[in-house]
Design a protein around this motif. Structure first.
Motif, PDB file in Angstrom:
ATOM      1  N   PRO A  25       0.790  -1.235   0.000  1.00  0.00           N
ATOM      2  CA  PRO A  25       0.000   0.000   0.000  1.00  0.00           C
ATOM      3  C   PRO A  25       0.822   1.283   0.000  1.00  0.00           C
ATOM      4  O   PRO A  25       0.488   2.225  -0.723  1.00  0.00           O
ATOM      5  CB  PRO A  25      -0.843  -0.125   1.267  1.00  0.00           C
ATOM      6  N   ALA A  26       1.891   1.345   0.765  1.00  0.00           N
ATOM      7  CA  ALA A  26       2.677   2.586   0.838  1.00  0.00           C
ATOM      8  C   ALA A  26       3.295   2.918  -0.515  1.00  0.00           C
ATOM      9  O   ALA A  26       3.254   4.065  -0.964  1.00  0.00           O
ATOM     10  CB  ALA A  26       3.755   2.481   1.914  1.00  0.00           C
ATOM     11  N   ALA A  27       3.871   1.927  -1.165  1.00  0.00           N
ATOM     12  CA  ALA A  27       4.517   2.172  -2.459  1.00  0.00           C
ATOM     13  C   ALA A  27       3.492   2.541  -3.530  1.00  0.00           C
ATOM     14  O   ALA A  27       3.723   3.456  -4.332  1.00  0.00           O
ATOM     15  CB  ALA A  27       5.313   0.944  -2.898  1.00  0.00           C
ATOM     16  N   LEU A  28       2.353   1.855  -3.545  1.00  0.00           N
ATOM     17  CA  LEU A  28       1.353   2.158  -4.560  1.00  0.00           C
ATOM     18  C   LEU A  28       0.713   3.524  -4.308  1.00  0.00           C
ATOM     19  O   LEU A  28       0.448   4.281  -5.249  1.00  0.00           O
ATOM     20  CB  LEU A  28       0.299   1.055  -4.632  1.00  0.00           C
ATOM     21  N   ALA A  29       0.511   3.867  -3.051  1.00  0.00           N
ATOM     22  CA  ALA A  29      -0.013   5.201  -2.722  1.00  0.00           C
ATOM     23  C   ALA A  29       0.968   6.279  -3.185  1.00  0.00           C
ATOM     24  O   ALA A  29       0.557   7.294  -3.756  1.00  0.00           O
ATOM     25  CB  ALA A  29      -0.268   5.318  -1.220  1.00  0.00           C
ATOM     26  N   ALA A  30       2.259   6.061  -2.970  1.00  0.00           N
ATOM     27  CA  ALA A  30       3.263   7.042  -3.404  1.00  0.00           C
ATOM     28  C   ALA A  30       3.252   7.189  -4.922  1.00  0.00           C
ATOM     29  O   ALA A  30       3.341   8.311  -5.446  1.00  0.00           O
ATOM     30  CB  ALA A  30       4.649   6.623  -2.911  1.00  0.00           C
ATOM     31  N   PHE A  31       3.110   6.073  -5.654  1.00  0.00           N
ATOM     32  CA  PHE A  31       3.048   6.149  -7.110  1.00  0.00           C
ATOM     33  C   PHE A  31       1.851   6.978  -7.559  1.00  0.00           C
ATOM     34  O   PHE A  31       1.981   7.889  -8.383  1.00  0.00           O
ATOM     35  CB  PHE A  31       2.973   4.750  -7.741  1.00  0.00           C
ATOM     36  N   TRP A  32       0.665   6.665  -7.031  1.00  0.00           N
ATOM     37  CA  TRP A  32      -0.539   7.368  -7.481  1.00  0.00           C
ATOM     38  C   TRP A  32      -0.550   8.832  -7.031  1.00  0.00           C
ATOM     39  O   TRP A  32      -1.089   9.692  -7.725  1.00  0.00           O
ATOM     40  CB  TRP A  32      -1.799   6.618  -7.054  1.00  0.00           C
ATOM     41  N   ALA A  33       0.053   9.137  -5.899  1.00  0.00           N
ATOM     42  CA  ALA A  33       0.185  10.547  -5.495  1.00  0.00           C
ATOM     43  C   ALA A  33       1.009  11.293  -6.540  1.00  0.00           C
ATOM     44  O   ALA A  33       0.660  12.397  -6.959  1.00  0.00           O
ATOM     45  CB  ALA A  33       0.818  10.657  -4.113  1.00  0.00           C
ATOM     46  N   GLU A  34       2.092  10.685  -6.983  1.00  0.00           N
ATOM     47  CA  GLU A  34       2.942  11.280  -8.013  1.00  0.00           C
ATOM     48  C   GLU A  34       2.192  11.392  -9.339  1.00  0.00           C
ATOM     49  O   GLU A  34       2.233  12.424 -10.014  1.00  0.00           O
ATOM     50  CB  GLU A  34       4.215  10.443  -8.195  1.00  0.00           C
ATOM     51  N   ALA A  35       1.487  10.343  -9.730  1.00  0.00           N
ATOM     52  CA  ALA A  35       0.796  10.320 -11.021  1.00  0.00           C
ATOM     53  C   ALA A  35      -0.309  11.365 -11.106  1.00  0.00           C
ATOM     54  O   ALA A  35      -0.523  11.961 -12.159  1.00  0.00           O
ATOM     55  CB  ALA A  35       0.214   8.925 -11.279  1.00  0.00           C
ATOM     56  N   GLU A 115       3.056  10.979 -24.460  1.00  0.00           N
ATOM     57  CA  GLU A 115       4.368  10.312 -24.427  1.00  0.00           C
ATOM     58  C   GLU A 115       5.231  10.861 -23.299  1.00  0.00           C
ATOM     59  O   GLU A 115       5.897  10.102 -22.599  1.00  0.00           O
ATOM     60  CB  GLU A 115       5.088  10.464 -25.766  1.00  0.00           C
ATOM     61  N   ALA A 116       5.211  12.173 -23.111  1.00  0.00           N
ATOM     62  CA  ALA A 116       6.011  12.779 -22.038  1.00  0.00           C
ATOM     63  C   ALA A 116       5.523  12.289 -20.679  1.00  0.00           C
ATOM     64  O   ALA A 116       6.338  11.963 -19.798  1.00  0.00           O
ATOM     65  CB  ALA A 116       5.934  14.301 -22.116  1.00  0.00           C
ATOM     66  N   GLU A 117       4.214  12.216 -20.494  1.00  0.00           N
ATOM     67  CA  GLU A 117       3.680  11.737 -19.217  1.00  0.00           C
ATOM     68  C   GLU A 117       3.965  10.251 -19.028  1.00  0.00           C
ATOM     69  O   GLU A 117       4.293   9.808 -17.930  1.00  0.00           O
ATOM     70  CB  GLU A 117       2.179  12.026 -19.117  1.00  0.00           C
ATOM     71  N   ALA A 118       3.867   9.473 -20.087  1.00  0.00           N
ATOM     72  CA  ALA A 118       4.193   8.041 -20.000  1.00  0.00           C
ATOM     73  C   ALA A 118       5.641   7.855 -19.553  1.00  0.00           C
ATOM     74  O   ALA A 118       5.935   7.047 -18.662  1.00  0.00           O
ATOM     75  CB  ALA A 118       3.945   7.362 -21.342  1.00  0.00           C
ATOM     76  N   GLU A 119       6.547   8.620 -20.149  1.00  0.00           N
ATOM     77  CA  GLU A 119       7.962   8.535 -19.784  1.00  0.00           C
ATOM     78  C   GLU A 119       8.172   8.905 -18.317  1.00  0.00           C
ATOM     79  O   GLU A 119       8.919   8.249 -17.584  1.00  0.00           O
ATOM     80  CB  GLU A 119       8.768   9.450 -20.701  1.00  0.00           C
ATOM     81  N   ARG A 120       7.499   9.964 -17.875  1.00  0.00           N
ATOM     82  CA  ARG A 120       7.620  10.392 -16.479  1.00  0.00           C
ATOM     83  C   ARG A 120       7.132   9.304 -15.529  1.00  0.00           C
ATOM     84  O   ARG A 120       7.788   8.979 -14.530  1.00  0.00           O
ATOM     85  CB  ARG A 120       6.819  11.682 -16.254  1.00  0.00           C
ATOM     86  N   LEU A 121       5.991   8.693 -15.847  1.00  0.00           N
ATOM     87  CA  LEU A 121       5.432   7.671 -14.954  1.00  0.00           C
ATOM     88  C   LEU A 121       6.239   6.373 -14.988  1.00  0.00           C
ATOM     89  O   LEU A 121       6.351   5.696 -13.969  1.00  0.00           O
ATOM     90  CB  LEU A 121       3.963   7.426 -15.287  1.00  0.00           C
ATOM     91  N   VAL A 122       6.828   6.044 -16.124  1.00  0.00           N
ATOM     92  CA  VAL A 122       7.717   4.878 -16.190  1.00  0.00           C
ATOM     93  C   VAL A 122       8.889   5.087 -15.230  1.00  0.00           C
ATOM     94  O   VAL A 122       9.314   4.165 -14.532  1.00  0.00           O
ATOM     95  CB  VAL A 122       8.181   4.613 -17.635  1.00  0.00           C
ATOM     96  N   SER A 123       9.379   6.316 -15.132  1.00  0.00           N
ATOM     97  CA  SER A 123      10.495   6.591 -14.215  1.00  0.00           C
ATOM     98  C   SER A 123      10.081   6.429 -12.752  1.00  0.00           C
ATOM     99  O   SER A 123      10.939   6.329 -11.875  1.00  0.00           O
ATOM    100  CB  SER A 123      11.072   7.990 -14.456  1.00  0.00           C
ATOM    101  N   HIS A 124       8.782   6.381 -12.493  1.00  0.00           N
ATOM    102  CA  HIS A 124       8.268   6.168 -11.133  1.00  0.00           C
ATOM    103  C   HIS A 124       7.720   4.759 -10.933  1.00  0.00           C
ATOM    104  O   HIS A 124       7.016   4.501  -9.949  1.00  0.00           O
ATOM    105  CB  HIS A 124       7.183   7.200 -10.808  1.00  0.00           C
ATOM    106  N   GLY A 125       7.994   3.842 -11.866  1.00  0.00           N
ATOM    107  CA  GLY A 125       7.625   2.448 -11.680  1.00  0.00           C
ATOM    108  C   GLY A 125       6.493   1.935 -12.532  1.00  0.00           C
ATOM    109  O   GLY A 125       6.154   0.752 -12.463  1.00  0.00           O
ATOM    110  N   ALA A 126       5.868   2.776 -13.357  1.00  0.00           N
ATOM    111  CA  ALA A 126       4.796   2.309 -14.241  1.00  0.00           C
ATOM    112  C   ALA A 126       5.395   1.540 -15.414  1.00  0.00           C
ATOM    113  O   ALA A 126       6.599   1.629 -15.688  1.00  0.00           O
ATOM    114  CB  ALA A 126       3.982   3.494 -14.762  1.00  0.00           C
ATOM    115  N   ALA A 127       4.547   0.806 -16.096  1.00  0.00           N
ATOM    116  CA  ALA A 127       4.942   0.121 -17.331  1.00  0.00           C
ATOM    117  C   ALA A 127       4.054   0.613 -18.467  1.00  0.00           C
ATOM    118  O   ALA A 127       2.855   0.798 -18.284  1.00  0.00           O
ATOM    119  CB  ALA A 127       4.791  -1.393 -17.179  1.00  0.00           C
ATOM    120  N   ARG A 128       4.653   0.818 -19.594  1.00  0.00           N
ATOM    121  CA  ARG A 128       3.917   1.208 -20.796  1.00  0.00           C
ATOM    122  C   ARG A 128       3.455  -0.070 -21.477  1.00  0.00           C
ATOM    123  O   ARG A 128       4.250  -0.967 -21.730  1.00  0.00           O
ATOM    124  CB  ARG A 128       4.849   2.001 -21.691  1.00  0.00           C
ATOM    125  N   LEU A 129       2.153  -0.172 -21.785  1.00  0.00           N
ATOM    126  CA  LEU A 129       1.622  -1.396 -22.374  1.00  0.00           C
ATOM    127  C   LEU A 129       1.311  -1.254 -23.863  1.00  0.00           C
ATOM    128  O   LEU A 129       1.660  -2.140 -24.646  1.00  0.00           O
ATOM    129  CB  LEU A 129       0.374  -1.857 -21.628  1.00  0.00           C
TER     130      LEU A 129
END
Length: 156
Positions: A25-35, A115-129
């Motif tokens: 939960p802590a890691a996923l919350a941090a990701f979504w706060a950033e996103a 594309e810019a947002e996808a790149e930013r979120l990948v740097s925070h642990g997301a995956a581009r599908l």
């Protein structure tokens, strides 16, 4: 206003919370706060930190990552709640979030912003599908992503 069978007043919107089952939960919350530009929910009452609050509540250290939440700092968007569950994600989401990363943009400008947002979120642990090109008149183009635990979402 009249009440309906559920006891709510007709015409009254309900607040919603979006809940994610997850392993961390802590890691996923941090990701979504950033996103989303959200923030971790403040601790309750007069506590300065969550550790102080959890100490006062008697929550043992091994249970302190059982849940987390993020909120819209302006108070407009829904609260996102993350709860630890023992089983991993097993199938495609039936409901997903669309992150509005290019409102008002069209064509190449829209796709460049996505594309810019996808790149930013990948740097925070997301995956581009997958990327879907604009297909006028109805398809503006979007990118399917997955958060760090594999939950799909779209950049649109």
């Amino acid at each position: 206003m009249t009440s309906n069978s559920s006891g709510t007043r007709a015409g009254t919107a309900r607040e919603i919370q979006i809940t994610f089952d997850c392993a961390d939960p802590a890691a996923l919350a941090a990701f979504w706060a950033e996103a989303l530009g959200y923030k971790l929910q403040d601790p309750p009452g007069d506590f300065r930190t969550w550790d102080e609050a959890l100490d006062a509540m008697g929550v043992p250290p091994e249970r302190r990552n059982d849940a987390s939440a993020v909120v819209d700092p302006a108070g407009d968007g829904p609260r996102l709640f993350f709860q630890r569950v023992p089983e991993p994600k097993q199938a495609k989401n039936r409901v997903h979030l669309d992150v509005r990363a290019a409102p008002g943009l069209t064509g190449d400008a829209r796709m460049a912003a996505l594309e810019a947002e996808a790149e930013r979120l990948v740097s925070h642990g997301a995956a581009r599908l997958q990327r879907f090109e604009p297909a006028p008149p109805l398809g503006a183009g979007h990118i399917i992503m997955a958060d760090p635990e594999g939950n799909e979402f779209c950049l649109d």
